[in-house]
Design an enzyme around this catalytic site. Sequence first.
Site, PDB file in Angstrom:
ATOM      1  N   TYR A  11      65.284  29.808  73.218  1.00 41.94           N
ATOM      2  CA  TYR A  11      64.819  28.611  72.769  1.00 41.94           C
ATOM      3  C   TYR A  11      64.080  28.652  71.503  1.00 41.94           C
ATOM      4  O   TYR A  11      63.594  27.589  70.776  1.00 41.94           O
ATOM      5  CB  TYR A  11      64.078  28.071  74.035  1.00 41.94           C
ATOM      6  CG  TYR A  11      64.534  27.702  75.147  1.00 41.94           C
ATOM      7  CD1 TYR A  11      66.210  27.709  75.008  1.00 41.94           C
ATOM      8  CD2 TYR A  11      64.102  27.386  76.466  1.00 41.94           C
ATOM      9  CE1 TYR A  11      66.968  27.785  76.488  1.00 41.94           C
ATOM     10  CE2 TYR A  11      64.801  27.212  77.654  1.00 41.94           C
ATOM     11  CZ  TYR A  11      66.064  27.259  77.619  1.00 41.94           C
ATOM     12  OH  TYR A  11      66.724  27.120  78.867  1.00 41.94           O
TER      13      TYR A  11
ATOM     14  N   LYS B 184      70.536  40.437  81.943  1.00 43.86           N
ATOM     15  CA  LYS B 184      71.818  40.590  81.859  1.00 43.86           C
ATOM     16  C   LYS B 184      72.305  41.926  80.963  1.00 43.86           C
ATOM     17  O   LYS B 184      72.885  41.731  80.063  1.00 43.86           O
ATOM     18  CB  LYS B 184      72.323  39.250  80.995  1.00 43.86           C
ATOM     19  CG  LYS B 184      73.930  39.129  81.112  1.00 43.86           C
ATOM     20  CD  LYS B 184      74.547  38.968  82.256  1.00 43.86           C
ATOM     21  CE  LYS B 184      76.069  38.566  82.571  1.00 43.86           C
ATOM     22  NZ  LYS B 184      76.544  38.748  83.915  1.00 43.86           N
TER      23      LYS B 184
ATOM     24  N   ASP C 260      73.282  36.600  87.086  1.00 43.58           N
ATOM     25  CA  ASP C 260      74.127  35.911  87.949  1.00 43.58           C
ATOM     26  C   ASP C 260      73.930  36.339  89.373  1.00 43.58           C
ATOM     27  O   ASP C 260      73.994  35.534  90.362  1.00 43.58           O
ATOM     28  CB  ASP C 260      75.471  36.219  87.607  1.00 43.58           C
ATOM     29  CG  ASP C 260      75.892  37.581  87.062  1.00 43.58           C
ATOM     30  OD1 ASP C 260      74.928  38.505  86.981  1.00 43.58           O
ATOM     31  OD2 ASP C 260      77.096  38.039  86.671  1.00 43.58           O
TER      32      ASP C 260
ATOM     33  N   ASP D  54      63.956  29.469  83.195  1.00 47.43           N
ATOM     34  CA  ASP D  54      64.383  28.018  83.356  1.00 47.43           C
ATOM     35  C   ASP D  54      64.973  27.580  84.236  1.00 47.43           C
ATOM     36  O   ASP D  54      64.744  26.774  85.038  1.00 47.43           O
ATOM     37  CB  ASP D  54      64.958  27.463  81.677  1.00 47.43           C
ATOM     38  CG  ASP D  54      64.795  25.939  81.766  1.00 47.43           C
ATOM     39  OD1 ASP D  54      64.219  25.329  82.678  1.00 47.43           O
ATOM     40  OD2 ASP D  54      65.197  25.671  80.662  1.00 47.43           O
TER      41      ASP D  54
ATOM     42  N   ASP E 250      64.035  26.374  88.388  1.00 42.37           N
ATOM     43  CA  ASP E 250      64.373  25.089  89.168  1.00 42.37           C
ATOM     44  C   ASP E 250      65.282  25.391  90.287  1.00 42.37           C
ATOM     45  O   ASP E 250      65.295  24.668  91.409  1.00 42.37           O
ATOM     46  CB  ASP E 250      65.375  24.240  88.078  1.00 42.37           C
ATOM     47  CG  ASP E 250      64.633  23.384  87.271  1.00 42.37           C
ATOM     48  OD1 ASP E 250      63.298  23.511  87.261  1.00 42.37           O
ATOM     49  OD2 ASP E 250      65.039  22.581  86.569  1.00 42.37           O
TER      50      ASP E 250
END
Length: 360
Positions: free
Chosen positions: A146, A195, A227, A251, A255
Amino acid sequence: MNYNIAVISGDGIGPEIIREARKVLDTVGAKFGHSFSYTEVLMGGVSIDATGVPLTDEALQTAKNSDAVLLGAVGGDVGKSSWYNVAPHLRPEAGLLALRKGLELFANIRPAVLFDELKGACPLREDIIGEGFDFIVVRELTGGLYFGDRWTKEVDGLRTASDTLIYNEKEIARIAKTAFEIARKRRKKVCSVDKANVLDSSRLWRQVTKEVAEEYPDVELTDMLVDNCAMQIVKNPTQFDVILTENMFGDILSDEASMITGSIGMLASASLGETKLGLYEPSHGSAPDIAGQNKANPIATILSAAMMLRYSFNLDKEADKVEAAVREVLKKGYRTVDIMSPGKTLVGCDRMGDLIAAEI
Ligand code: NAD
């Protein structure tokens, strides 16, 4: 001891939920011999109305000078409010971004707790939930994808866009330390999510996290690919204590984690920096649809205040007491409208605050 708290009531249900959190804090103060001084700070729509901007320099300075910041919520009805007929940097939520930046907060902490009494609101099967779960997602907030370089241009006749996921070892080490410190106050397990099978940034993340772990021999560190983590959160959430991860993965995972707890009115959060000064706020917004009707659930804000006691003031016993009081009130069957179910007792925002304060 006296603690100075900058209080941002904000907009919508903000003033109602903050009032209840202060009620609970004052009760904690009286019982445990602390005093909390509050300085009201304007931010969001109320600040726009009073000053023309969502956060003044003076307001930011007051927040910086405090021991912690407790925030309700900011923002109005985006479709209707005049606060949105201006440039993005003058809208209510811009105040929040400026505050986070001004306080140099790089760690976002979101607990995912399933209260036994609210199991019915959890979308997962009962055999998966077991005795309930209680974990925290520690998300890096100021680096990664970001904040890296980005561009969109034509390359070889094709519209092409690029975003850069960049971290340096200092950024990784400081967020890892935050996660280990939090784990020390809990079940002493950190699961670092990355990852690393694909990304260089993740390989560095894994290496630096291992180095930091050496300073915390009492905390167990494991690694998990993002994942797999997304699957494990819905398959076996009870395995987690502290999940540590970078900005974008955090992020998404935070959620996902908040969804399995059932109700938005119960979700606390904290943003921390290198010092003890932190920002504590519910995960939900200003809920303009129910503002001023005494319908808001104040529990997310009260639990955020408990996090403030724990992480900014080191008052673990007092934080435990607040969390236990919330559980007790739920156990006795009291519910605000967002978590109401048949056979329970419906109460308003102020009564819920009274009941929790009374348990303390
Ligand atoms: P929201 O979280 O305010 O509301 C979503 C839904 O959940 C609404 O139906 C609301 O009534 C309900 N709800 C939220 N909190 C509740 C509570 N404590 N008790 C009972 N019900 C609750 O999200 P939204 O409607 O998308 O946004 C409304 C405003 O809040 C917008 O201006 C948005 O930009 C702002 N916002 C602010 C923050 C913040 O201040 N940190 C975060 C998110 C959204």
